[in-house]
Design an enzyme around this catalytic site. Structure first.
Site, short mmCIF file in Angstrom:
data_model
loop_
_atom_site.label_atom_id
_atom_site.label_comp_id
_atom_site.label_asym_id
_atom_site.label_seq_id
_atom_site.Cartn_x
_atom_site.Cartn_y
_atom_site.Cartn_z
CE LYS A 146 -2.36 -1.15 3.73
NZ LYS A 146 -1.95 -2.51 4.15
NE ARG A 202 7.23 -3.32 6.13
CZ ARG A 202 5.91 -3.14 6.08
NH1 ARG A 202 5.36 -2.57 5.02
NH2 ARG A 202 5.13 -3.54 7.06
NE ARG A 211 6.33 -1.10 10.52
CZ ARG A 211 5.21 -1.18 9.82
NH1 ARG A 211 5.11 -0.60 8.64
NH2 ARG A 211 4.18 -1.85 10.29
NE ARG A 246 2.04 -5.90 11.37
CZ ARG A 246 3.26 -5.72 10.82
NH1 ARG A 246 4.33 -6.18 11.45
NH2 ARG A 246 3.38 -5.07 9.70
NE ARG A 250 -4.50 -2.01 10.36
CZ ARG A 250 -3.47 -1.46 9.72
NH1 ARG A 250 -3.50 -0.20 9.37
NH2 ARG A 250 -2.41 -2.18 9.45
P1 ADP Z 1 1.07 -2.71 8.16
O1 ADP Z 1 2.37 -2.63 7.43
O2 ADP Z 1 0.99 -3.88 9.10
O3 ADP Z 1 -0.14 -2.56 7.29
P2 ADP Z 1 0.79 -0.03 9.27
O4 ADP Z 1 2.09 0.64 9.04
O5 ADP Z 1 -0.38 0.38 8.46
O6 ADP Z 1 1.03 -1.59 9.21
O7 ADP Z 1 0.37 0.08 10.82
C1 ADP Z 1 1.23 -0.41 11.84
C2 ADP Z 1 0.42 -0.70 13.11
O8 ADP Z 1 -0.26 0.53 13.54
C3 ADP Z 1 -0.70 -1.72 12.96
O9 ADP Z 1 -0.24 -3.05 13.12
C4 ADP Z 1 -1.66 -1.29 14.10
O10 ADP Z 1 -1.20 -1.73 15.36
C5 ADP Z 1 -1.55 0.24 14.09
N1 ADP Z 1 -2.59 0.84 13.23
C6 ADP Z 1 -2.41 1.42 12.02
N2 ADP Z 1 -3.58 1.85 11.51
C7 ADP Z 1 -4.54 1.53 12.42
C8 ADP Z 1 -5.96 1.67 12.48
N3 ADP Z 1 -6.64 2.24 11.46
N4 ADP Z 1 -6.61 1.23 13.59
C9 ADP Z 1 -5.95 0.67 14.59
N5 ADP Z 1 -4.62 0.46 14.61
C10 ADP Z 1 -3.91 0.88 13.54
#
Ligand code: ADP
Length: 193
Positions: free
Chosen positions: A14, A128, A134, A146, A89
């Site tokens: 994304k 990654r 991270r 996740r 989400r």
């Molecule tokens: P990923 O690469 O897993 O898609 P993101 O960078 O989008 O992860 O987000 C990292 C973390 O931040 C998620 O695993 C979650 O814990 C938190 N997070 C991100 N967006 C949301 C959301 N819309 N609602 C709740 N938690 C979120």
């Protein structure tokens, strides 16, 4: 305005595709993951709270996430539209987003879902994790959590927007430019509409 939800499991590309959409279409990219990482990096109260959940691969509570998202949109009103990445989400977040956009006289144009299978995702995220810094990318059990949270809580958002005829699937396997071509073909129809 063109408001896109860029949807798909963690590691589905994304962020990479959003970057290209920003360049081509002048949309503002809002990644809740990036916003949380910024807050965590600065040790703000919001960041400290978010970290408790993110480090375990869980979702940050809705009220925290929704408030943060609204602030970001309100701070950037003069744009062609938004790319929501990592949001909504949960169904609560989706309902809040729709109401919020409605108050602004706009709405979600489309949800674009990048499809990538679980094993490819785990491989990509571990890879990654070697450079991203991270910690949630370095541990396979957190990554699998996740993916589980995604299937349970987030995947149903596809159906939520499908009922409004707004959900579109995109094959997320292939080269970065190849995938972007698929996205562009769809976005071009909105631009010219
Ligand atoms: P990923 O690469 O897993 O898609 P993101 O960078 O989008 O992860 O987000 C990292 C973390 O931040 C998620 O695993 C979650 O814990 C938190 N997070 C991100 N967006 C949301 C959301 N819309 N609602 C709740 N938690 C979120």
């Amino acid at each position: 305005m063109i408001n896109i939800i860029l949807f798909g499991p963690p590691g589905s590309g994304k962020g990479t595709q959003a970057q290209k959409m920003v360049e081509k279409y002048g949309l503002l990219h809002i990644s809740t993951g990036d916003l949380f990482r910024y807050e965590m990096g600065n040790n703000t109260p919001l960041g400290i709270k978010a970290k408790q959940y993110i480090s375990k691969g869980e979702l940050v509570p809705d009220e925290v996430t929704i408030g943060m998202l609204k602030n970001k949109v309100d701070a950037n009103p003069m744009v062609n539209g938004y790319i929501f990445d990592g949001f909504p989400r949960t169904e609560t977040q989706a309902i809040a987003l729709d109401e919020f956009l409605k108050l602004k006289g706009t709405s979600i144009t489309s949800l674009l879902a990048l499809e990538v299978d679980d094993e490819e995702i785990v491989k990509r995220i571990l890879n990654r994790g070697e450079t991203s810094g991270r910690t949630d990318d370095r541990d396979e059990s957190i990554i699998r959590n996740r993916i589980e949270v995604y299937s349970q809580e987030t995947a149903p958002i596809f159906d939520y927007y499908a009922l409004k005829d707004k959900s579109i699937k995109i094959a997320g396997i292939g080269g970065i430019d190849e995938i972007f071509e698929r996205i562009s073909t769809i976005l071009d129809t909105f631009v010219s509409a």
